[in-house]
Write an enzyme that holds these catalytic residues in place. Structure first.
Site, mmCIF file in Angstrom:
data_model
loop_
_atom_site.group_PDB
_atom_site.id
_atom_site.type_symbol
_atom_site.label_atom_id
_atom_site.label_comp_id
_atom_site.label_asym_id
_atom_site.label_seq_id
_atom_site.Cartn_x
_atom_site.Cartn_y
_atom_site.Cartn_z
ATOM 1 N N VAL A 65 0.822 -1.228 0.000
ATOM 2 C CA VAL A 65 0.000 0.000 0.000
ATOM 3 C C VAL A 65 0.850 1.271 0.000
ATOM 4 O O VAL A 65 0.359 2.350 -0.324
ATOM 5 C CB VAL A 65 -1.015 0.040 1.164
ATOM 6 C CG1 VAL A 65 -2.011 -1.096 1.073
ATOM 7 C CG2 VAL A 65 -0.321 0.072 2.524
ATOM 8 N N SER A 159 -6.502 3.719 15.019
ATOM 9 C CA SER A 159 -6.056 3.111 16.279
ATOM 10 C C SER A 159 -6.435 3.982 17.462
ATOM 11 O O SER A 159 -6.399 5.214 17.384
ATOM 12 C CB SER A 159 -4.545 2.935 16.276
ATOM 13 O OG SER A 159 -4.119 2.462 17.546
ATOM 14 N N TYR A 172 3.990 5.878 15.408
ATOM 15 C CA TYR A 172 2.739 5.135 15.226
ATOM 16 C C TYR A 172 1.548 6.033 15.569
ATOM 17 O O TYR A 172 0.578 6.111 14.802
ATOM 18 C CB TYR A 172 2.746 3.876 16.102
ATOM 19 C CG TYR A 172 1.569 2.968 15.857
ATOM 20 C CD1 TYR A 172 1.552 2.079 14.790
ATOM 21 C CD2 TYR A 172 0.450 3.011 16.696
ATOM 22 C CE1 TYR A 172 0.466 1.250 14.561
ATOM 23 C CE2 TYR A 172 -0.643 2.184 16.471
ATOM 24 C CZ TYR A 172 -0.630 1.302 15.412
ATOM 25 O OH TYR A 172 -1.714 0.480 15.183
ATOM 26 N N ALA A 173 1.630 6.734 16.698
ATOM 27 C CA ALA A 173 0.525 7.614 17.105
ATOM 28 C C ALA A 173 0.271 8.673 16.042
ATOM 29 O O ALA A 173 -0.885 8.942 15.670
ATOM 30 C CB ALA A 173 0.847 8.265 18.450
ATOM 31 N N ALA A 174 1.357 9.281 15.539
ATOM 32 C CA ALA A 174 1.213 10.345 14.530
ATOM 33 C C ALA A 174 0.617 9.783 13.240
ATOM 34 O O ALA A 174 -0.239 10.417 12.608
ATOM 35 C CB ALA A 174 2.574 10.987 14.248
ATOM 36 N N SER A 175 1.058 8.582 12.852
ATOM 37 C CA SER A 175 0.555 8.004 11.608
ATOM 38 C C SER A 175 -0.936 7.718 11.708
ATOM 39 O O SER A 175 -1.689 7.907 10.747
ATOM 40 C CB SER A 175 1.326 6.715 11.256
ATOM 41 O OG SER A 175 0.970 5.635 12.101
ATOM 42 N N LYS A 176 -1.379 7.292 12.873
ATOM 43 C CA LYS A 176 -2.793 6.938 13.037
ATOM 44 C C LYS A 176 -3.652 8.188 13.226
ATOM 45 O O LYS A 176 -4.787 8.242 12.741
ATOM 46 C CB LYS A 176 -2.961 5.962 14.201
ATOM 47 C CG LYS A 176 -2.392 4.579 13.889
ATOM 48 C CD LYS A 176 -3.157 3.922 12.724
ATOM 49 C CE LYS A 176 -2.680 2.524 12.428
ATOM 50 N NZ LYS A 176 -3.495 1.864 11.385
HETATM 51 N N1 LIG Z 1 -3.620 -5.351 16.866
HETATM 52 C C1 LIG Z 1 -3.878 -4.232 17.523
HETATM 53 O O1 LIG Z 1 -3.813 -4.207 18.755
HETATM 54 C C2 LIG Z 1 -4.278 -2.989 16.772
HETATM 55 C C3 LIG Z 1 -4.770 -1.914 17.523
HETATM 56 C C4 LIG Z 1 -5.147 -0.768 16.849
HETATM 57 C C5 LIG Z 1 -5.033 -0.694 15.474
HETATM 58 N N2 LIG Z 1 -4.545 -1.741 14.758
HETATM 59 C C6 LIG Z 1 -4.466 -1.602 13.309
HETATM 60 O O2 LIG Z 1 -5.195 -2.647 12.703
HETATM 61 C C7 LIG Z 1 -4.702 -2.851 11.392
HETATM 62 C C8 LIG Z 1 -4.499 -4.340 11.164
HETATM 63 O O3 LIG Z 1 -3.443 -4.780 12.006
HETATM 64 P P1 LIG Z 1 -3.414 -6.196 12.707
HETATM 65 O O4 LIG Z 1 -3.439 -5.960 14.158
HETATM 66 O O5 LIG Z 1 -4.419 -7.094 12.101
HETATM 67 O O6 LIG Z 1 -1.924 -6.625 12.364
HETATM 68 P P2 LIG Z 1 -1.318 -7.834 11.528
HETATM 69 O O7 LIG Z 1 0.145 -7.597 11.554
HETATM 70 O O8 LIG Z 1 -1.857 -9.130 12.052
HETATM 71 O O9 LIG Z 1 -1.886 -7.613 10.046
HETATM 72 C C9 LIG Z 1 -1.476 -6.561 9.245
HETATM 73 C C10 LIG Z 1 -1.389 -7.038 7.808
HETATM 74 O O10 LIG Z 1 -1.015 -5.909 6.990
HETATM 75 C C11 LIG Z 1 -0.049 -6.355 6.071
HETATM 76 N N3 LIG Z 1 0.773 -5.234 5.633
HETATM 77 C C12 LIG Z 1 1.777 -4.626 6.309
HETATM 78 N N4 LIG Z 1 2.342 -3.688 5.562
HETATM 79 C C13 LIG Z 1 1.697 -3.687 4.385
HETATM 80 C C14 LIG Z 1 1.838 -2.945 3.187
HETATM 81 N N5 LIG Z 1 2.798 -2.019 3.059
HETATM 82 N N6 LIG Z 1 1.009 -3.190 2.156
HETATM 83 C C15 LIG Z 1 0.053 -4.161 2.263
HETATM 84 N N7 LIG Z 1 -0.120 -4.905 3.366
HETATM 85 C C16 LIG Z 1 0.693 -4.674 4.409
HETATM 86 C C17 LIG Z 1 0.761 -7.400 6.803
HETATM 87 O O11 LIG Z 1 1.457 -8.251 5.891
HETATM 88 C C18 LIG Z 1 -0.325 -8.115 7.589
HETATM 89 O O12 LIG Z 1 -0.858 -9.210 6.867
HETATM 90 C C19 LIG Z 1 -3.419 -2.018 11.277
HETATM 91 O O13 LIG Z 1 -3.702 -0.822 10.589
HETATM 92 C C20 LIG Z 1 -3.092 -1.727 12.722
HETATM 93 O O14 LIG Z 1 -2.348 -0.543 12.846
HETATM 94 C C21 LIG Z 1 -4.162 -2.900 15.390
#
Ligand SMILES: NC(=O)c1ccc[n+]([C@@H]2O[C@H](COP(=O)([O-])OP(=O)(O)OC[C@H]3O[C@@H](n4cnc5c(N)ncnc54)[C@H](O)[C@@H]3O)[C@@H](O)[C@H]2O)c1
Length: 264
Positions: A65, A159, A172-176
């Site tokens: 992405v 997030s 991370y905080a800034a990106s979200k």
């Molecule tokens: N797990 C948590 O506690 C949590 C909390 C808040 C927000 N989030 C957000 O939820 C979303 C999903 O995360 P998750 O927890 O399922 O993590 P995860 O690591 O299990 O899944 C993330 C997926 O994104 C893919 N990915 C990473 N970089 C990529 C890129 N450049 N292009 C395409 N795909 C890419 C990875 O290969 C992975 O399959 C993220 O945006 C994360 O920031 C997660």
């Protein structure tokens, strides 16, 4: 498997980013169970393929992405096959395991974390490129496809840590926070063209990302007064609601889904 929502996305064309793991994988599974044609995009194409193998009407796509050409190619592929896109859930995102390690070490040593002074430009840019630039690339491509048809629903995954910013995790905080503001601005623009954009902002969720969180840090999130780590399915259900017609009047929402850890 679709439960009471079986058929809710019948005949709909959906694209999910980050679909190879965690929240994105749960979204892809739920959408397929509820009748959608699912395109499962991930930078880890093998992981996306493993998810789609179990599902009816699902196809994997290898997409970074952070690369606009990759993103545009993926949307072109969806349009080439179906002529439209009805729903997009953008769940691709990255954490920074090194910064988490530094925070955990400080916690164990009973010291305040010192991360910002040690944070390299590459670490900063990696998180911003994927989480913020990536969200821009995906939103832009979605609008190009959806706005001319005057229909579509987009859900981005933000997030809770954009609100309750963690010391030692500034990138991370800034990106979200950026992804939230970006989604909201685009939401207000897009609704004039019949396209809804909303965000779910999860708190701690049991995914691959959570597995990369050191035990000392995880313990900090274990609080008996609030719900435990969310399951990816619980967050996926909220994303699907936002993408569904049931959320017709929700535009530019950032839904905090953190089990009661804090309110905004
Ligand atoms: N797990 C948590 O506690 C949590 C909390 C808040 C927000 N989030 C957000 O939820 C979303 C999903 O995360 P998750 O927890 O399922 O993590 P995860 O690591 O299990 O899944 C993330 C997926 O994104 C893919 N990915 C990473 N970089 C990529 C890129 N450049 N292009 C395409 N795909 C890419 C990875 O290969 C992975 O399959 C993220 O945006 C994360 O920031 C997660």
């Amino acid at each position: 498997m679709g439960g009471e929502h079986a058929g809710r996305f019948e005949g709909r064309v959906a694209l999910v980013t980050g679909a190879g793991s965690g929240i994105g994988a749960a979204v892809a599974r739920r959408l397929a169970a509820q009748g959608a044609e699912v395109f499962a995009a991930d930078i880890d194409g093998l992981a996306a393929e493993a998810v789609t193998k179990e599902l009816p009407r699902a196809r994997p796509l290898t997409v970074d992405v952070a690369e606009p050409a990759d993103v545009d190619r993926a949307f072109d592929e969806v349009v080439r096959r179906h002529g439209r896109l009805d729903a997009l859930v953008h769940a691709a995102g990255v954490d920074d395991p090194t910064a988490k390690e530094w925070i955990a070490e400080a916690l164990v040593g009973n010291r305040p974390p010192e991360v910002t002074g040690r944070l390299g430009g590459d670490a900063w840019r990696r998180v911003m490129r994927v989480n913020l630039d990536g969200t821009f690339h995906v939103l832009r491509a979605a609008l190009r496809v959806m706005a001319p048809r005057r229909a579509g629903a987009v859900v981005t995954v933000g997030s809770s840590s954009a609100f309750d910013t963690q010391p030692g995790y500034p990138h991370y905080a800034a990106s979200k926070a950026g992804a939230h503001a970006l989604s909201q601005s685009v939401a207000k623009e897009a609704i004039a063209f019949g396209v809804r954009v909303n965000t779910v902002a999860p708190g701690p969720t049991e995914t691959g990302m959570a597995e990369r969180t050191p035990a000392a840090l995880r313990q900090g999130f274990a609080d008996p007064r609030v719900r435990p780590y969310a399951t990816p399915e619980e967050i996926a259900d909220i994303a699907l609601f936002l993408a569904s017609d049931e959320a017709a009047n929700l535009v530019g929402a950032v839904l905090l889904a953190n089990g009661g850890r804090f309110t905004v």
